[in-house]
Design a protein around this motif. Sequence first.
Motif, PDB file in Angstrom:
ATOM      1  N   LYS A  61      49.693 100.113  39.991  1.00 18.69           N
ATOM      2  CA  LYS A  61      50.531  99.665  40.374  1.00 18.69           C
ATOM      3  C   LYS A  61      50.148  99.639  42.034  1.00 18.69           C
ATOM      4  CE  LYS A  61      55.651 100.217  42.315  1.00 18.69           C
ATOM      5  NZ  LYS A  61      54.967  99.744  43.784  1.00 18.69           N
ATOM      6  N   ILE A  62      49.599 101.018  42.764  1.00 18.62           N
ATOM      7  CA  ILE A  62      49.013 101.083  44.150  1.00 18.62           C
ATOM      8  C   ILE A  62      48.001 100.175  44.027  1.00 18.62           C
ATOM      9  CG2 ILE A  62      47.610 102.533  45.412  1.00 18.62           C
ATOM     10  CD1 ILE A  62      49.095 104.365  43.632  1.00 18.62           C
ATOM     11  N   ALA A  63      47.007  99.762  43.609  1.00 29.07           N
ATOM     12  CA  ALA A  63      45.873  98.478  43.351  1.00 29.07           C
ATOM     13  C   ALA A  63      46.590  97.493  43.746  1.00 29.07           C
ATOM     14  CB  ALA A  63      45.476  98.756  42.526  1.00 29.07           C
ATOM     15  N   ASN A  64      47.500  96.447  42.636  1.00 30.37           N
ATOM     16  CA  ASN A  64      48.525  95.345  42.537  1.00 30.37           C
ATOM     17  C   ASN A  64      48.622  95.612  44.003  1.00 30.37           C
ATOM     18  OD1 ASN A  64      48.997  92.921  41.823  1.00 30.37           O
ATOM     19  ND2 ASN A  64      50.903  93.879  40.335  1.00 30.37           N
ATOM     20  N   ASP A  65      49.828  96.131  44.500  1.00 29.92           N
ATOM     21  CA  ASP A  65      50.268  96.010  45.577  1.00 29.92           C
ATOM     22  C   ASP A  65      49.263  95.658  47.184  1.00 29.92           C
ATOM     23  OD1 ASP A  65      52.362  96.471  44.593  1.00 29.92           O
ATOM     24  OD2 ASP A  65      52.737  98.498  44.599  1.00 29.92           O
ATOM     25  N   ALA A  66      48.707  96.394  46.350  1.00 26.97           N
ATOM     26  CA  ALA A  66      47.361  96.430  47.961  1.00 26.97           C
ATOM     27  C   ALA A  66      46.735  94.708  47.613  1.00 26.97           C
ATOM     28  CB  ALA A  66      46.365  97.588  47.733  1.00 26.97           C
ATOM     29  N   GLY A  67      47.096  94.416  46.702  1.00 26.27           N
ATOM     30  CA  GLY A  67      46.376  92.589  46.658  1.00 26.27           C
ATOM     31  C   GLY A  67      45.194  92.658  45.601  1.00 26.27           C
ATOM     32  N   TYR A  68      44.517  93.838  45.541  1.00 29.14           N
ATOM     33  CA  TYR A  68      42.978  93.766  44.295  1.00 29.14           C
ATOM     34  C   TYR A  68      43.470  93.283  43.028  1.00 29.14           C
ATOM     35  CZ  TYR A  68      40.134  96.001  41.307  1.00 29.14           C
ATOM     36  OH  TYR A  68      38.762  96.061  40.415  1.00 29.14           O
ATOM     37  N   LYS A  69      42.240  92.089  42.729  1.00 29.20           N
ATOM     38  CA  LYS A  69      42.314  91.558  41.560  1.00 29.20           C
ATOM     39  C   LYS A  69      40.956  92.280  40.869  1.00 29.20           C
ATOM     40  CE  LYS A  69      44.786  87.634  42.261  1.00 29.20           C
ATOM     41  NZ  LYS A  69      44.887  86.296  43.297  1.00 29.20           N
TER      42      LYS A  69
END
Length: 129
Positions: free
Chosen positions: A52-60
């Motif tokens: 969730k944190i990675a997704n919120d930060a824009g990580y793909k």
Amino acid sequence: MAEDNVIPPYNDLIGDILKSHTKDGGMDNLKGQGKPLPKDYFSGDTYQRFQKIANDAGYKPHWLKLQHEIKEQLHTISVQKAQNQSSDLLHLIDAVNEKINEHNKHCPPPMLKGRVTLDSIERAKKLWT
């Protein structure tokens, strides 16, 4: 002689950096300081929180980036095939199949996709959208 057996002190580099940063006032006025943690912070497992944190930060993830590249390459091949530009279509097919192999190594099992051929480009375009 007793000094030869002395264990060197524990060296905590990250702890030292944090202490120095705190001493210099770097930990003052942090976002959310003094507020309770959100209720969802303790729900789920660590991996789900990380996602969730990675997704919120824009990580793909790598496989998702490959998926977008493959979709674009398939579109390019389809356009060239429609315009009868068959000069290096087989080379482009080989290149996209290499990316598909790389994608399949890293993606979740339900996302696995098969190789493409010149005859299956249109069907593959629909699968990769």
